[in-house]
Design a protein around this motif. Sequence first.
Motif, PDB file in Angstrom:
ATOM      1  N   VAL A   1       8.802 -22.476  43.553  1.00 12.42           N
ATOM      2  CA  VAL A   1       8.587 -22.785  42.145  1.00 12.42           C
ATOM      3  C   VAL A   1       9.317 -21.751  41.276  1.00 12.42           C
ATOM      4  CG1 VAL A   1       6.885 -22.927  40.292  1.00 12.42           C
ATOM      5  CG2 VAL A   1       6.353 -23.895  42.517  1.00 12.42           C
ATOM      6  N   MET A   2       9.894 -22.212  40.180  1.00 10.50           N
ATOM      7  CA  MET A   2      10.561 -21.332  39.221  1.00 10.50           C
ATOM      8  C   MET A   2       9.796 -21.394  37.897  1.00 10.50           C
ATOM      9  SD  MET A   2      14.482 -21.622  37.767  1.00 10.50           S
ATOM     10  CE  MET A   2      15.264 -21.192  39.325  1.00 10.50           C
ATOM     11  N   THR A   3       9.472 -20.240  37.344  1.00  8.51           N
ATOM     12  CA  THR A   3       8.794 -20.186  36.046  1.00  8.51           C
ATOM     13  C   THR A   3       9.826 -19.965  34.952  1.00  8.51           C
ATOM     14  OG1 THR A   3       6.795 -19.266  37.051  1.00  8.51           O
ATOM     15  CG2 THR A   3       7.031 -19.018  34.669  1.00  8.51           C
ATOM     16  N   ILE A   4       9.794 -20.832  33.957  1.00 10.04           N
ATOM     17  CA  ILE A   4      10.774 -20.786  32.878  1.00 10.04           C
ATOM     18  C   ILE A   4      10.058 -20.551  31.552  1.00 10.04           C
ATOM     19  CG2 ILE A   4      12.456 -22.159  31.563  1.00 10.04           C
ATOM     20  CD1 ILE A   4      13.501 -21.256  34.246  1.00 10.04           C
ATOM     21  N   PHE A   5      10.640 -19.680  30.728  1.00 15.39           N
ATOM     22  CA  PHE A   5      10.139 -19.464  29.373  1.00 15.39           C
ATOM     23  C   PHE A   5      11.139 -20.108  28.424  1.00 15.39           C
ATOM     24  CE2 PHE A   5       8.388 -16.250  32.089  1.00 15.39           C
ATOM     25  CZ  PHE A   5       7.060 -16.174  31.692  1.00 15.39           C
ATOM     26  N   GLY A   6      10.787 -21.300  27.948  1.00 13.85           N
ATOM     27  CA  GLY A   6      11.724 -22.106  27.174  1.00 13.85           C
ATOM     28  C   GLY A   6      11.641 -21.880  25.689  1.00 13.85           C
ATOM     29  N   LYS A   7      11.975 -22.920  24.940  1.00 14.84           N
ATOM     30  CA  LYS A   7      11.962 -22.840  23.475  1.00 14.84           C
ATOM     31  C   LYS A   7      10.551 -22.518  22.997  1.00 14.84           C
ATOM     32  CE  LYS A   7      15.870 -25.832  22.311  1.00 14.84           C
ATOM     33  NZ  LYS A   7      16.293 -27.039  21.572  1.00 14.84           N
ATOM     34  N   LYS A   8      10.489 -21.724  21.925  1.00 15.09           N
ATOM     35  CA  LYS A   8       9.221 -21.257  21.361  1.00 15.09           C
ATOM     36  C   LYS A   8       8.397 -20.487  22.401  1.00 15.09           C
ATOM     37  CE  LYS A   8       9.041 -25.111  18.098  1.00 15.09           C
ATOM     38  NZ  LYS A   8       8.260 -26.277  17.609  1.00 15.09           N
ATOM     39  N   ARG A   9       9.113 -19.956  23.419  1.00 18.51           N
ATOM     40  CA  ARG A   9       8.497 -19.145  24.473  1.00 18.51           C
ATOM     41  C   ARG A   9       7.404 -19.906  25.235  1.00 18.51           C
ATOM     42  NH1 ARG A   9      10.535 -14.108  23.994  1.00 18.51           N
ATOM     43  NH2 ARG A   9      11.286 -13.449  21.956  1.00 18.51           N
TER      44      ARG A   9
END
Length: 310
Positions: free
Chosen positions: A175-183
Amino acid sequence: MVFILFKFAIQDFLDDRKFKNLSPETLKGYEITLKEFHNYCTDNNLIDTSDITPRVIKNYLIHCQNERSNNPVTLNHKIRNLKIFFNYLEEIEIYDEKNNPAKPIPYLKEDVKIEVFTDYQIRQMLTYYRRLKTRDKAFWAYRDYTIIVTLLGTGIRLGELVNLQWRHIDFVNQVMTIFGKKRIQRSIPLTEKLVKELAEFKVFCERYFGKLNDYVFVNSKNEPMTADAVKCMFKRLKEIMNFRDVRLSAHTFRHTFAHRFLMNGGDVFSLQKILGHSKIEMTMRYVALWGTALKEQNEKYNPLSKLDFV
């Protein structure tokens, strides 16, 4: 109504966005648009917020269209940034609701065309880097190869790619954890093939540099890559590949991921979660574009197709 020098208003807005802890990519987007708009205004002797009218903004957009060859997508991005900026000035009472110059500016109608890579083009790119890996450009070739594989295997955005750290990758649970738009945080499942590629690249970086950086993708000095550096990488690759019918960019890999996901039977709601779209309407654009192909998939895999009612 209070009026101030336009450059001070811009700086005040950017300071407010930094205080609200917006991502560096979002801040940079605001800064680029507002700097360009400010330069246009000063070139036309417009230095005070009282000088800015809807006509000024419209003329600026026409200038961008004619002189910078901006397409509707780019222009809408600038309109959005300007609206957010002038809405902030309205909040702090530089303008009131009636004289906010960005309010009357409409968004442009966009020609919806989403480009994707063909299997042949993907093989061409990966083969090019595989051949380079055996030469003196091993690090750059291996890194750029892994960037492409990661984009294709996850559909993540450019900003998410450059902010990706090794601690965000769970090799055991894939699994990959992503911090996207607006965190906003989301988890993306990884295929065994991508997990293997990333694990091997991690070992390579440890041996090449002697010390592993926190960030997955780094430059030759073992420093985190910037979004501009990745864009330059794609610019160089574009000249080598000479693809004429598709734009070579991180976002095209994102579109390609979405296209393959849907064509192989993936559902829209899962795709929305993987891509990190806040609204399902954004994901449905893909369905609207590739509806005919999805209909063929439905005919092939629908449980009723193989049932005999006679």
